[in-house]
Design a protein around this motif. Structure first.
Motif, PDB file in Angstrom:
ATOM      1  N   GLU A 127    -102.438 -74.549  -6.285  1.00  0.00           N
ATOM      2  CA  GLU A 127    -102.133 -73.857  -7.542  1.00  0.00           C
ATOM      3  C   GLU A 127    -103.364 -73.716  -8.427  1.00  0.00           C
ATOM      4  N   ARG A 128    -104.156 -74.819  -8.557  1.00  0.00           N
ATOM      5  CA  ARG A 128    -105.366 -74.782  -9.360  1.00  0.00           C
ATOM      6  C   ARG A 128    -106.321 -75.872  -8.894  1.00  0.00           C
ATOM      7  N   GLY A 129    -107.586 -75.674  -9.195  1.00  0.00           N
ATOM      8  CA  GLY A 129    -108.602 -76.644  -8.822  1.00  0.00           C
ATOM      9  C   GLY A 129    -108.573 -77.878  -9.704  1.00  0.00           C
ATOM     10  N   GLY A 130    -109.285 -78.892  -9.271  1.00  0.00           N
ATOM     11  CA  GLY A 130    -109.404 -80.112 -10.061  1.00  0.00           C
ATOM     12  C   GLY A 130    -110.398 -79.958 -11.187  1.00  0.00           C
ATOM     13  N   SER A 131    -110.589 -81.042 -11.924  1.00  0.00           N
ATOM     14  CA  SER A 131    -111.454 -81.016 -13.099  1.00  0.00           C
ATOM     15  C   SER A 131    -112.788 -81.716 -12.886  1.00  0.00           C
ATOM     16  N   GLY A 132    -112.935 -82.409 -11.770  1.00  0.00           N
ATOM     17  CA  GLY A 132    -114.173 -83.140 -11.541  1.00  0.00           C
ATOM     18  C   GLY A 132    -114.270 -84.437 -12.320  1.00  0.00           C
ATOM     19  N   LEU A 133    -113.133 -84.962 -12.778  1.00  0.00           N
ATOM     20  CA  LEU A 133    -113.110 -86.202 -13.542  1.00  0.00           C
ATOM     21  C   LEU A 133    -112.918 -87.409 -12.630  1.00  0.00           C
ATOM     22  N   ASP A 134    -113.575 -88.497 -12.969  1.00  0.00           N
ATOM     23  CA  ASP A 134    -113.364 -89.789 -12.301  1.00  0.00           C
ATOM     24  C   ASP A 134    -113.245 -90.855 -13.381  1.00  0.00           C
ATOM     25  N   PHE A 135    -112.309 -91.751 -13.199  1.00  0.00           N
ATOM     26  CA  PHE A 135    -112.105 -92.844 -14.149  1.00  0.00           C
ATOM     27  C   PHE A 135    -112.661 -94.126 -13.524  1.00  0.00           C
ATOM     28  N   LEU A 136    -113.787 -94.580 -14.053  1.00  0.00           N
ATOM     29  CA  LEU A 136    -114.507 -95.712 -13.486  1.00  0.00           C
ATOM     30  C   LEU A 136    -114.063 -97.049 -14.062  1.00  0.00           C
ATOM     31  N   TRP A 137    -113.407 -97.023 -15.210  1.00  0.00           N
ATOM     32  CA  TRP A 137    -113.014 -98.244 -15.907  1.00  0.00           C
ATOM     33  C   TRP A 137    -111.893 -97.910 -16.870  1.00  0.00           C
ATOM     34  N   PRO A 138    -110.923 -98.817 -17.095  1.00  0.00           N
ATOM     35  CA  PRO A 138    -110.950-100.264 -16.855  1.00  0.00           C
ATOM     36  C   PRO A 138    -110.375-100.688 -15.508  1.00  0.00           C
ATOM     37  N   ILE A 165    -115.623 -92.792 -18.258  1.00  0.00           N
ATOM     38  CA  ILE A 165    -115.183 -91.528 -17.651  1.00  0.00           C
ATOM     39  C   ILE A 165    -116.395 -90.754 -17.172  1.00  0.00           C
ATOM     40  N   ARG A 166    -116.335 -90.295 -15.935  1.00  0.00           N
ATOM     41  CA  ARG A 166    -117.440 -89.500 -15.372  1.00  0.00           C
ATOM     42  C   ARG A 166    -116.918 -88.113 -15.019  1.00  0.00           C
ATOM     43  N   TYR A 167    -117.696 -87.107 -15.384  1.00  0.00           N
ATOM     44  CA  TYR A 167    -117.393 -85.717 -15.035  1.00  0.00           C
ATOM     45  C   TYR A 167    -118.556 -85.183 -14.228  1.00  0.00           C
ATOM     46  N   SER A 168    -118.257 -84.607 -13.067  1.00  0.00           N
ATOM     47  CA  SER A 168    -119.331 -84.073 -12.230  1.00  0.00           C
ATOM     48  C   SER A 168    -118.957 -82.700 -11.708  1.00  0.00           C
ATOM     49  N   ILE A 169    -119.977 -81.893 -11.508  1.00  0.00           N
ATOM     50  CA  ILE A 169    -119.834 -80.553 -10.962  1.00  0.00           C
ATOM     51  C   ILE A 169    -120.540 -80.528  -9.615  1.00  0.00           C
ATOM     52  N   GLN A 170    -119.866 -80.054  -8.591  1.00  0.00           N
ATOM     53  CA  GLN A 170    -120.468 -80.028  -7.264  1.00  0.00           C
ATOM     54  C   GLN A 170    -121.775 -79.245  -7.283  1.00  0.00           C
ATOM     55  N   ASN A 171    -122.835 -79.872  -6.763  1.00  0.00           N
ATOM     56  CA  ASN A 171    -124.178 -79.273  -6.727  1.00  0.00           C
ATOM     57  C   ASN A 171    -124.719 -78.964  -8.120  1.00  0.00           C
ATOM     58  N   TRP A 177    -119.145 -90.816 -20.173  1.00  0.00           N
ATOM     59  CA  TRP A 177    -118.713 -91.302 -21.482  1.00  0.00           C
ATOM     60  C   TRP A 177    -118.353 -92.771 -21.350  1.00  0.00           C
ATOM     61  N   ILE A 178    -118.807 -93.597 -22.315  1.00  0.00           N
ATOM     62  CA  ILE A 178    -118.623 -95.048 -22.231  1.00  0.00           C
ATOM     63  C   ILE A 178    -117.814 -95.575 -23.418  1.00  0.00           C
ATOM     64  N   GLY A 179    -117.335 -94.674 -24.283  1.00  0.00           N
ATOM     65  CA  GLY A 179    -116.602 -95.118 -25.461  1.00  0.00           C
ATOM     66  C   GLY A 179    -117.480 -95.978 -26.343  1.00  0.00           C
TER      67      GLY A 179
END
Length: 299
Positions: A127-138, A165-171, A177-179
């Motif tokens: 339906e739609r692509g992802g956002s490229g977000l990863d939740f590293l903590w807690p 929170i990490r946001y990445s774009i392929q290539n 963000w660390i709050g």
């Protein structure tokens, strides 16, 4: 093309990501009577064409959800990403009460933790692509995090309940963000968080010395740019040896991500950067320079 924007909101935080998919993410807010009209009008305009809009709150401090009631009235917050907590405050502001209502609403709240997955946020479908977000903590089982939660539950302190929170774009570029995590806490969880090279890092606690990112983290992150938020200059750490952009001086920062380039624009038309290269950016007013994204690697 994707856009990441960090608003100048005084001693608070607010960013948005206009993803290169059918997604729009807001990370924290600090909306006041002075900035309400300009911020809400821009967020409404930029999110209007996206099918999914989410609000991510890093932690329960007023300068990270201030005025959330105005934002909800304007755009409707139906996807509220938050660290699960029972934080209390002796003096409850209207914004804190609103935050708590969203936090505890099981129809709107999605509780984030290390490695959590969420359709269209961390991955896409037909339906739609992802956002490229990863939740590293807690890590909700981590003893240091459990202690931080307890402090929030008795109204003592909230900083160390922050999500990473990490946001990445392929290539392309990546952002972190660390709050408002504090230095000692970051040192304590170093072995328990998966850090990797990241293009642009938002300094913890608005760049204050109390949230100075430890050298152990910086060696893993190896950032090209550290963005230092707004706070009295006497409280800031300026990250000697790293390239920085300071919002006290440049105001709003708009980052246009195009391929392996990030073009930077500042709301302060007099801001000049000596460490960005001139790539001729022209999409927004007050272009201040660009970087070419360095290849990511694993240490």
């Amino acid at each position: 093309m994707a856009i990441v924007k960090s608003f100048s909101v005084g001693n608070g935080d607010m960013c948005y990501i206009q993803h290169n998919s059918d997604n729009f993410s807001i990370i924290d807010c600090d909306i006041s009577s002075e900035n309400k009209e300009r911020i809400i009008s821009e967020v409404k305009e930029k999110s209007a064409s996206k099918g999914i809009t989410r609000f991510i709150c890093t932690h329960p401090d007023d300068d990270h959800f201030g005025g959330i009631e105005h934002l909800d009235a304007a755009i409707g917050i139906n996807n509220f990403y938050v660290v699960k907590n029972k934080a209390i405050k002796v003096n409850e502001t209207n914004s804190f009460k609103y935050y708590c209502n969203l936090r505890d609403d099981l129809n709107k709240a999605f509780y984030i933790f290390k490695g959590c997955k969420r359709k269209w946020a961390t991955y896409g479908d037909q339906e739609r692509g992802g956002s490229g977000l990863d939740f590293l903590w807690p890590d909700t089982e981590n003893s240091h995090f459990k202690s931080a939660l307890l402090e929030a539950e008795i109204g003592l302190s909230y900083n160390n309940t922050s999500a990473v929170i990490r946001y990445s774009i392929q290539n392309g570029p990546s952002f972190l963000w660390i709050g408002d995590l504090e230095t000692e806490f970051m040192e304590n969880i170093f072995e328990d968080i998966d850090l990797k090279k990241t293009t642009i890092v938002f300094a913890s606690h608005h760049g204050r010395a109390s949230g100075k990112i430890p050298n152990s983290w910086l060696e893993k992150l190896d950032p090209q740019i550290i963005i230092i938020g707004e706070a009295p200059s006497r409280h800031l750490n300026y990250y000697t040896g790293y390239q920085t952009i300071t919002q006290n001086r440049c105001g709003d920062i708009t980052m246009e991500c195009y391929g392996d380039k990030v073009h930077f624009y500042a709301s302060n038309e007099n801001y000049v950067s000596s460490h960005l290269t001139n790539e001729g950016g022209s999409s927004f007013p007050n272009y201040i320079g660009s970087i070419t994204v360095e290849t990511e690697y694993t240490l």
